[in-house]
Write a protein that holds these residues in place. Structure first.
Motif, short mmCIF file in Angstrom:
data_model
loop_
_atom_site.label_atom_id
_atom_site.label_comp_id
_atom_site.label_asym_id
_atom_site.label_seq_id
_atom_site.Cartn_x
_atom_site.Cartn_y
_atom_site.Cartn_z
N GLU A 47 1.97 6.39 -6.96
CA GLU A 47 0.91 7.29 -7.42
C GLU A 47 1.37 8.74 -7.33
OE1 GLU A 47 -2.46 6.21 -5.00
OE2 GLU A 47 -3.04 4.59 -6.35
N GLU B 28 1.12 4.05 -2.97
CA GLU B 28 0.91 5.47 -2.74
C GLU B 28 2.10 6.29 -3.22
OE1 GLU B 28 0.00 5.64 1.43
OE2 GLU B 28 -2.04 4.93 1.15
N LYS C 145 0.84 -1.20 0.00
CA LYS C 145 0.00 0.00 0.00
C LYS C 145 0.88 1.25 0.00
CE LYS C 145 -3.54 2.39 2.66
NZ LYS C 145 -4.12 2.53 3.97
#
Length: 85
Positions: free
Chosen positions: A52, A49, A45
């Protein structure tokens, strides 16, 4: 007769105890596996992130470069129009 019944009962109890011990060991293994998977999930995760954010940054830089190139091309086009009689 009651001695045989007690022996059978003892065997059943021992089997139950053995089963409980094995199940407790399995539960501990599953808890450890769950903990590891949770840790991996959190790492993935965090990585997602980060990627991104990097993607957004690259897209912004790409857009800025496109704007600069368009501006330069427009200036070049304007210069070409000025020199043409």
């Amino acid at each position: 007769m009651s001695f045989e019944v007690l022996e059978q009962l003892e065997k059943k109890i021992q089997t139950a105890v053995d089963t409980i011990i094995l199940l407790q060991m399995e539960i501990e293994e599953l808890k450890e596996e769950k903990e590891q998977l949770t840790k991996e999930k959190n790492e993935l995760k965090d990585n997602r992130e980060t990627l991104e954010l990097k993607t957004q940054q690259i897209q912004q830089e790409h857009t800025a470069w496109q704007d600069r190139v368009r501006s330069l091309l427009k200036k070049m086009d304007d210069l070409g129009n000025i020199n043409t009689p």
